[in-house]
Scaffold this motif. Structure first.
Motif, PDB file in Angstrom:
ATOM      1  N   LEU A 182       0.831  -0.996  -0.108  1.00 15.77           N
ATOM      2  CA  LEU A 182       0.156  -0.076   0.060  1.00 15.77           C
ATOM      3  C   LEU A 182       0.812   1.189  -0.261  1.00 15.77           C
ATOM      4  O   LEU A 182       1.533   1.370   1.059  1.00 15.77           O
ATOM      5  N   GLY A 183       0.962   1.944  -0.937  1.00 17.53           N
ATOM      6  CA  GLY A 183       1.613   3.215  -1.160  1.00 17.53           C
ATOM      7  C   GLY A 183       0.920   4.350  -1.356  1.00 17.53           C
ATOM      8  O   GLY A 183      -0.229   4.454  -2.165  1.00 17.53           O
ATOM      9  N   ARG A 218      -7.099 -11.092   2.192  1.00 21.62           N
ATOM     10  CA  ARG A 218      -6.279 -10.753   3.440  1.00 21.62           C
ATOM     11  C   ARG A 218      -5.314  -9.381   3.146  1.00 21.62           C
ATOM     12  O   ARG A 218      -5.152  -8.572   4.089  1.00 21.62           O
ATOM     13  N   VAL A 219      -4.790  -9.412   2.047  1.00 21.65           N
ATOM     14  CA  VAL A 219      -4.044  -8.206   1.398  1.00 21.65           C
ATOM     15  C   VAL A 219      -5.037  -6.762   1.488  1.00 21.65           C
ATOM     16  O   VAL A 219      -4.640  -5.872   2.003  1.00 21.65           O
ATOM     17  N   SER A 259      -7.053  -1.420   6.595  1.00 24.11           N
ATOM     18  CA  SER A 259      -6.839  -0.978   7.866  1.00 24.11           C
ATOM     19  C   SER A 259      -5.632   0.131   8.080  1.00 24.11           C
ATOM     20  O   SER A 259      -5.367   0.770   9.296  1.00 24.11           O
ATOM     21  N   ASN A 260      -4.715   0.210   6.979  1.00 22.53           N
ATOM     22  CA  ASN A 260      -3.507   0.937   6.991  1.00 22.53           C
ATOM     23  C   ASN A 260      -3.683   2.227   6.357  1.00 22.53           C
ATOM     24  O   ASN A 260      -2.784   3.114   6.361  1.00 22.53           O
ATOM     25  N   VAL A 261      -4.905   2.358   5.465  1.00 19.53           N
ATOM     26  CA  VAL A 261      -4.972   3.645   4.746  1.00 19.53           C
ATOM     27  C   VAL A 261      -5.026   4.859   5.466  1.00 19.53           C
ATOM     28  O   VAL A 261      -4.415   5.814   5.397  1.00 19.53           O
ATOM     29  N   PRO A 262      -5.767   5.142   6.751  1.00 19.38           N
ATOM     30  CA  PRO A 262      -5.880   6.155   7.636  1.00 19.38           C
ATOM     31  C   PRO A 262      -4.558   6.591   8.280  1.00 19.38           C
ATOM     32  O   PRO A 262      -3.963   7.698   7.929  1.00 19.38           O
ATOM     33  N   LEU A 263      -3.519   5.756   8.663  1.00 18.92           N
ATOM     34  CA  LEU A 263      -2.249   5.799   9.177  1.00 18.92           C
ATOM     35  C   LEU A 263      -1.259   6.324   8.066  1.00 18.92           C
ATOM     36  O   LEU A 263      -0.723   7.411   8.239  1.00 18.92           O
ATOM     37  N   LEU A 264      -1.549   5.548   7.095  1.00 13.47           N
ATOM     38  CA  LEU A 264      -0.431   6.222   6.081  1.00 13.47           C
ATOM     39  C   LEU A 264      -0.848   7.472   5.311  1.00 13.47           C
ATOM     40  O   LEU A 264       0.175   8.439   4.906  1.00 13.47           O
ATOM     41  N   LYS A 322      -9.372  -2.480  -5.138  1.00 14.88           N
ATOM     42  CA  LYS A 322     -10.829  -1.834  -4.816  1.00 14.88           C
ATOM     43  C   LYS A 322     -10.629  -0.707  -3.456  1.00 14.88           C
ATOM     44  O   LYS A 322     -11.128   0.090  -3.441  1.00 14.88           O
ATOM     45  N   VAL A 323      -9.619  -1.384  -2.714  1.00 16.64           N
ATOM     46  CA  VAL A 323      -9.456  -0.564  -1.375  1.00 16.64           C
ATOM     47  C   VAL A 323      -8.698   0.792  -2.036  1.00 16.64           C
ATOM     48  O   VAL A 323      -9.096   1.928  -1.406  1.00 16.64           O
TER      49      VAL A 323
END
Ligand code: FE2
Length: 325
Positions: free
Chosen positions: A13-14, A42-43, A49-54, A85-86
């Motif tokens: 996720l970048g 799972r990916v 779950s990491n989008v907000p933090l990143l 899609k995320v």
């Protein structure tokens, strides 16, 4: 005004921010690949779950807020459906909430354009090598300006081939660099070599290599596999270079981090008085800035995409996309 780019097509996720092609911030987080490989659902959970933090991190490191962003790009494909899609949903949400234009970006084009921008090149021959892709490309103008695929793998990408071999040899991730490491101590064994014009195949090479593990050392097989696969790429690229008459070469994508491949392509290029360029590892691996760089070019060239038409495409081909810049 800056452009935000979101990459989520595979295990990385970048999120990156660029302005006039300059990278202001480029944050990423990677899903840890186990010996079971990538499980798309799972990916996708991991990315979601990491989008907000990143997002928080990328804005902090660029010292900007959403008010400073003029456009948002996301990876449309190719890639894994659920993780893609995320990225798309994140981009659409930000686009709606902050009223910013949205741009669906081809993943491979991101890899190409970030290296072209890095070295200020307009029209190189491109060797794009990653997990799922292996293509030799260049811009052609007929019937419209686009990336023409001169040659490509007919079966699997070179990165996936190296990963599959490494798994069979019970090596530890990151597999590409582990194969490169042990290959340094290997001796050459004859391998199948499959180049047809400017296209190539890797599965014969992979099957043969896995078989040879029963009778030869991992080092010898890794070395022979790597040398053969890279030689195949060099032969096909050399032919494309002669045909296209391009005056520079770039290598891009995850496998472009291979020092051995960089060395072989450089030598092939210099024998034709052409220079080969390769970027830093951080911009060759999947990242958000490469998506932002393409989105910025799309935005500045006047393209626009209604949000309801923004989707994902797991097999999004680069050669059907018109280049407006
Ligand atoms: Fe990639």
């Amino acid at each position: 005004m800056a452009v935000l780019g979101i990459e989520s097509s595979a295990h990385t996720l970048g999120i990156g921010i660029v302005e006039n092609g300059t990278i202001l911030a480029n944050e990423k987080i990677m899903y840890e690949i186990t010996d079971k490989g990538l499980i798309p659902a799972r990916v996708a959970d991991f990315h979601a779950s990491n989008v907000p933090l990143l997002l928080e991190k990328v804005f902090a490191s660029a010292n900007l807020t959403m008010d400073d962003i003029s456009a948002i790009g996301y990876t449309k494909g190719p890639g894994l459906g659920a993780p893609l899609k995320v990225g798309m949903v994140t981009a659409k949400t930000l686009s709606e909430k902050y009223k910013k234009p949205i741009f669906p970006v081809n993943h491979g084009m991101g890899h190409i354009e970030i290296i072209k921008t890095r070295f200020n090149l307009s029209d190189p021959l491109v060797i794009y090598v990653s997990g799922g892709n292996s293509q030799i490309l260049g811009i052609e103008s007929f019937p419209f300006r686009h990336y023409h695929i001169y040659g490509e793998t007919f079966d699997i990408g070179i990165g996936n081939m190296l990963d599959n071999f490494a798994r069979a040899a019970k090596l530890v991730p990151p597999w590409g660099s582990t194969v490169a490491q042990i290959a340094k101590n290997g001796n050459y064994i004859q391998m199948p070599y499959n180049v047809k014009g400017m296209d190539f195949t890797f599965t014969g090479l992979l099957t043969n290599s896995i078989k040879l593990l029963a009778t030869h050392s991992k080092e010898d097989v890794a070395y022979s596999l790597q040398e053969t696969a890279f030689s195949m790429l060099c032969e096909a690229s050399e032919r494309a270079l002669m045909l296209s008459r391009k005056e520079s070469i770039i290598i891009c994508g995850g496998v472009a981090q291979s020092r051995r491949l960089q060395d072989m392509v450089s030598r092939m290029a210099s024998s034709h008085s052409v220079k080969a360029y390769f970027g830093e590892d951080s911009i060759n691996s999947d990242n958000g800035a490469m998506i932002a760089i393409v989105a910025e070019k799309m935005y500045k060239s006047g393209m626009s995409f209604p949000i309801e038409k923004c989707n994902i495409s797991q097999r999004y081909r680069i050669n059907n996309i018109e280049l407006k810049w």
